[in-house]
Design an enzyme around this catalytic site. Structure first.
Site, PDB file in Angstrom:
ATOM      1  N   GLU A  79      -5.628  -5.068  11.984  1.00  0.00           N
ATOM      2  CA  GLU A  79      -6.615  -4.162  12.449  1.00  0.00           C
ATOM      3  C   GLU A  79      -7.676  -4.897  11.955  1.00  0.00           C
ATOM      4  O   GLU A  79      -8.527  -4.832  13.450  1.00  0.00           O
ATOM      5  CB  GLU A  79      -7.008  -3.573  10.429  1.00  0.00           C
ATOM      6  CG  GLU A  79      -5.756  -2.924  10.288  1.00  0.00           C
ATOM      7  CD  GLU A  79      -5.632  -2.766   8.134  1.00  0.00           C
ATOM      8  OE1 GLU A  79      -5.896  -3.609   7.698  1.00  0.00           O
ATOM      9  OE2 GLU A  79      -5.633  -1.710   8.638  1.00  0.00           O
ATOM     10  N   ASP A  91       1.678   8.728   8.101  1.00  0.00           N
ATOM     11  CA  ASP A  91       1.771   7.170   8.600  1.00  0.00           C
ATOM     12  C   ASP A  91       3.257   6.307   9.195  1.00  0.00           C
ATOM     13  O   ASP A  91       3.605   5.771  10.521  1.00  0.00           O
ATOM     14  CB  ASP A  91       1.672   6.130   7.430  1.00  0.00           C
ATOM     15  CG  ASP A  91       0.609   6.198   6.764  1.00  0.00           C
ATOM     16  OD1 ASP A  91       0.064   7.142   6.573  1.00  0.00           O
ATOM     17  OD2 ASP A  91       0.024   4.768   6.576  1.00  0.00           O
ATOM     18  N   GLU A 137       1.730  -2.745  10.963  1.00  0.00           N
ATOM     19  CA  GLU A 137       1.593  -2.846   9.278  1.00  0.00           C
ATOM     20  C   GLU A 137       2.788  -2.362   8.207  1.00  0.00           C
ATOM     21  O   GLU A 137       2.743  -2.501   7.436  1.00  0.00           O
ATOM     22  CB  GLU A 137      -0.053  -1.216   9.197  1.00  0.00           C
ATOM     23  CG  GLU A 137       0.006  -1.779   8.291  1.00  0.00           C
ATOM     24  CD  GLU A 137      -1.211  -0.755   7.680  1.00  0.00           C
ATOM     25  OE1 GLU A 137      -2.622  -1.207   7.895  1.00  0.00           O
ATOM     26  OE2 GLU A 137      -0.852   0.241   7.191  1.00  0.00           O
ATOM     27  N   GLU A 138       3.109  -1.074   9.406  1.00  0.00           N
ATOM     28  CA  GLU A 138       4.344  -0.540   8.510  1.00  0.00           C
ATOM     29  C   GLU A 138       5.993  -0.674   8.471  1.00  0.00           C
ATOM     30  O   GLU A 138       6.766  -0.766   8.108  1.00  0.00           O
ATOM     31  CB  GLU A 138       4.447   0.767   8.979  1.00  0.00           C
ATOM     32  CG  GLU A 138       2.918   2.114   8.691  1.00  0.00           C
ATOM     33  CD  GLU A 138       2.608   2.680   7.210  1.00  0.00           C
ATOM     34  OE1 GLU A 138       3.355   1.524   6.373  1.00  0.00           O
ATOM     35  OE2 GLU A 138       1.133   2.466   6.997  1.00  0.00           O
ATOM     36  N   LEU A 158      -0.912   4.328  11.957  1.00  0.00           N
ATOM     37  CA  LEU A 158      -2.471   4.854  11.053  1.00  0.00           C
ATOM     38  C   LEU A 158      -3.133   4.664   9.680  1.00  0.00           C
ATOM     39  O   LEU A 158      -2.529   4.138   9.218  1.00  0.00           O
ATOM     40  CB  LEU A 158      -1.569   6.584   9.912  1.00  0.00           C
ATOM     41  CG  LEU A 158      -2.407   7.648  10.683  1.00  0.00           C
ATOM     42  CD1 LEU A 158      -2.387   8.592  11.805  1.00  0.00           C
ATOM     43  CD2 LEU A 158      -1.876   8.553  10.430  1.00  0.00           C
ATOM     44  N   ASP A 159      -4.439   5.175  10.550  1.00  0.00           N
ATOM     45  CA  ASP A 159      -5.613   3.593   9.372  1.00  0.00           C
ATOM     46  C   ASP A 159      -6.111   4.663   8.395  1.00  0.00           C
ATOM     47  O   ASP A 159      -6.850   5.247   8.971  1.00  0.00           O
ATOM     48  CB  ASP A 159      -6.674   3.301  10.260  1.00  0.00           C
ATOM     49  CG  ASP A 159      -7.550   2.113   9.487  1.00  0.00           C
ATOM     50  OD1 ASP A 159      -7.484   1.205   8.616  1.00  0.00           O
ATOM     51  OD2 ASP A 159      -8.811   2.616   9.891  1.00  0.00           O
ATOM     52  N   ASP A 185      -1.788  -1.137  13.696  1.00  0.00           N
ATOM     53  CA  ASP A 185      -1.645   0.024  12.809  1.00  0.00           C
ATOM     54  C   ASP A 185      -1.809   1.242  13.527  1.00  0.00           C
ATOM     55  O   ASP A 185      -2.587   2.081  13.658  1.00  0.00           O
ATOM     56  CB  ASP A 185      -3.250  -0.556  12.179  1.00  0.00           C
ATOM     57  CG  ASP A 185      -2.859   0.727  10.918  1.00  0.00           C
ATOM     58  OD1 ASP A 185      -2.541   1.139  10.184  1.00  0.00           O
ATOM     59  OD2 ASP A 185      -4.281   0.616  10.271  1.00  0.00           O
ATOM     60  N   ASP A 190       0.560  -1.269  -0.643  1.00  0.00           N
ATOM     61  CA  ASP A 190       0.043  -0.225   0.113  1.00  0.00           C
ATOM     62  C   ASP A 190       1.043   1.273   0.043  1.00  0.00           C
ATOM     63  O   ASP A 190       2.050   1.647   0.307  1.00  0.00           O
ATOM     64  CB  ASP A 190      -0.858   0.389   1.567  1.00  0.00           C
ATOM     65  CG  ASP A 190      -1.783  -0.922   1.533  1.00  0.00           C
ATOM     66  OD1 ASP A 190      -2.241  -1.494  -0.286  1.00  0.00           O
ATOM     67  OD2 ASP A 190      -1.723  -2.062   2.435  1.00  0.00           O
TER      68      ASP A 190
END
Ligand code: AHG
Ligand code: MN
Ligand code: MN
Length: 339
Positions: free
Chosen positions: A274, A69, A92-93, A117-118, A115, A63
Site C-alpha cells: 500500500e 479480495d 497482501e492476501e 482489493l483495497d 494489494d 484482517d
C-alpha cells in the site's frame, strides 16, 4: 475531437524512454491493465452474484478477508502467470511470495507486489475500492526462481507503481518514474483511455483524511496536528479505502494520515502493498510521503513482506507542516535523528 490514446498504446510509446527496455515491463503493465478490467467487471456485478460478504477467513495480517479480495487476488495472479513476464508475486492476501513459472523462455527480471482489493470493508455498501501494485527489478539471478530479497527492496527501487480505483468510473493511475498519468476505462470499448496527463498534486489543499475515531489513541503530536487541521477549517474526508482517500488528495490537495495506535503500534497500512506504491505515485506528482516518525517512506528497507508502517502522504506543504508538529511536540523523535 482529440484522438483517443489507449493505455496499451501509451505504454508502448513510453517503452522508448528506457534505453535497454526489452518489452518485459511493457507487457507486465499491460497484464496489470487486463487484470484490472477483469476485477472491474466483477466489482461492478458484485451485487448480482454471490461474491459479496466475508469469506470466513483472515489474511496473514489478521484482517477479515472479503470474497472479492480473494477473487481479485486469483485474477491478478493468473493474468501475471499466463503472460510469463513476471517471476513472482507477493500479495497482501498470501502469507508468502509466490514464484511464477516462465512460459517457454527464461525467467523474467521482474516481480510484482500488490494489494488486490483495497478498502474491502466498502464492498458490501457499494463504495469505492481499489487495487494497488508495484513492480521491482529482481536483485537475484533471473535464471533461478525468485527469492525473498527480490521483494524486500526499498520503494526507491520501484520501477513502476500505480493503482486502479473502482469508483464512479474506473481509473488506472501509474508511474514509471517519469511523471504520473491516469487512464479512465471506457466501458463501451473496454479500453483504458488517457484522461489525466502528467498529474501534479496541489502544493496544499482543503482536505485532511484520517480515522478521527481513533483520535484518543494517537500520540500527542498527531492529536495537536489534527486539532490544527480542524482549527484551520479543513474538511475531513475518510472513505476507509486508502486508494480512494489518497486519490482525492492527489487531485484536490490535502493530507492522508494513518498514525500508530495502541492496536497498531507500527501503523496499520502495509509498506510493500500500500504505502510504497502510493508514495512513489504521490512523490512523482510532486507530493511527499513520510512516516509519522518522519522517515521518508520510500527509503525504508523492508525486513518482512507484511511489514506495517505509519504514513502521512499528500500535498508537500501539508506534509511539511505535519512534520513541524512532530518536531515541536515529540522531541524524542527529533532526538533520534528520524528527520
Ligand atoms: P484492505 O481492505 O486492503 O485491508 O485495506 C484497508 C485499509 C486502507 O485501505 C484503509 O485506509 C484502512 O485500512 C482503513 O482502516 P481503519 O478502518 O482502521 O480506519
Ligand atoms: Mn489495503
Ligand atoms: Mn486488501
Amino acid at each position: 475531437m482529440n484522438r483517443i490514446i489507449t493505455l496499451d498504446e501509451f505504454i508502448l510509446r513510453r517503452e522508448k524512454d528506457f534505453p535497454f527496455a526489452t518489452g518485459e515491463l511493457t507487457s507486465l503493465l499491460r497484464d496489470i491493465g487486463v487484470a484490472a478490467k477483469i476485477v472491474n467487471r466483477e466489482v461492478n456485478k458484485a451485487g448480482l452474484i454471490n461474491i459479496l460478504g466475508v469469506a470466513d477467513s483472515e489474511n496473514t495480517s489478521g484482517d477479515t478477508v472479503q470474497k472479492l479480495d480473494l477473487y481479485a487476488n486469483e485474477k491478478l495472479i493468473s493474468c501475471l502467470q499466463n503472460s510469463g513476464e513476471c517471476a513472482g508475486i507477493a500479495s497482501e492476501e498470501d502469507e508468502t511470495f509466490v514464484p511464477l513459472q516462465a512460459v517457454g523462455k527464461k525467467p523474467s527480471k521482474y516481480v510484482v507486489v500488490f494489494d488486490p482489493l483495497d478498502g474491502s470493508s466498502n464492498i458490501d455498501v457499494n463504495v469505492s475500492v481499489g487495487t494497488i501494485f508495484g513492480i521491482y527489478r529482481r536483485v537475484t539471478d533471473s535464471n533461478d526462481s525468485c527469492q525473498l530479497e527480490d521483494f524486500l527492496q526499498p520503494g526507491t527501487e520501484l520501477v513502476a507503481a500505480g493503482y486502479v480505483l473502482y469508483g464512479t468510473s474506473t481509473l488506472l493511475v501509474y508511474t514509471t518514474g517519469r511523471g504520473v498519468n491516469g487512464f479512465t476505462l471506457d466501458p463501451s470499448i473496454g479500453e483504458f483511455c488517457l484522461s489525466h496527463r502528467d498529474i501534479k498534486i496541489p502544493d496544499s489543499g482543503r482536505y485532511y483524511s484520517v480515522n478521527q475515531g481513533y483520535y484518543l489513541k494517537f500520540d500527542v503530536e498527531m492529536r495537536r496536528y489534527i486539532d490544527h487541521c480542524s482549527d484551520m477549517n479543513l474538511r475531513l474526508r475518510y472513505i476507509g479505502s486508502m486508494v480512494s482517500d489518497v486519490h482525492r488528495m492527489l487531485f484536490q490537495g490535502g493530507i492522508f494520515l494513518y498514525p500508530n495506535t495502541r492496536k497498531y503500534p507500527n501503523g496499520k497500512l502495509r509498506l510493500l502493498y500500500e504505502c510504497n506504491p502510493l508514495a512513489f505515485v504521490v512523490e512523482q506528482a510532486g507530493g511527499k510521503a513520510i512516516t509519522c516518525q518522519l522517515q521518508r517512506i520510500l527509503d525504508i528497507h523492508p525486513s518482512e513482506l507484511h511489514q506495517r508502517v505509519t504514513i502521512a502522504i499528500g500535498s508537500p506543504l501539508m506534509v511539511d507542516e505535519m512534520k513541524e508538529f512532530v518536531q515541536r511536540y515529540n522531541p524524542v523523535i527529533v532526538g533520534n535523528g528520524m528527520m
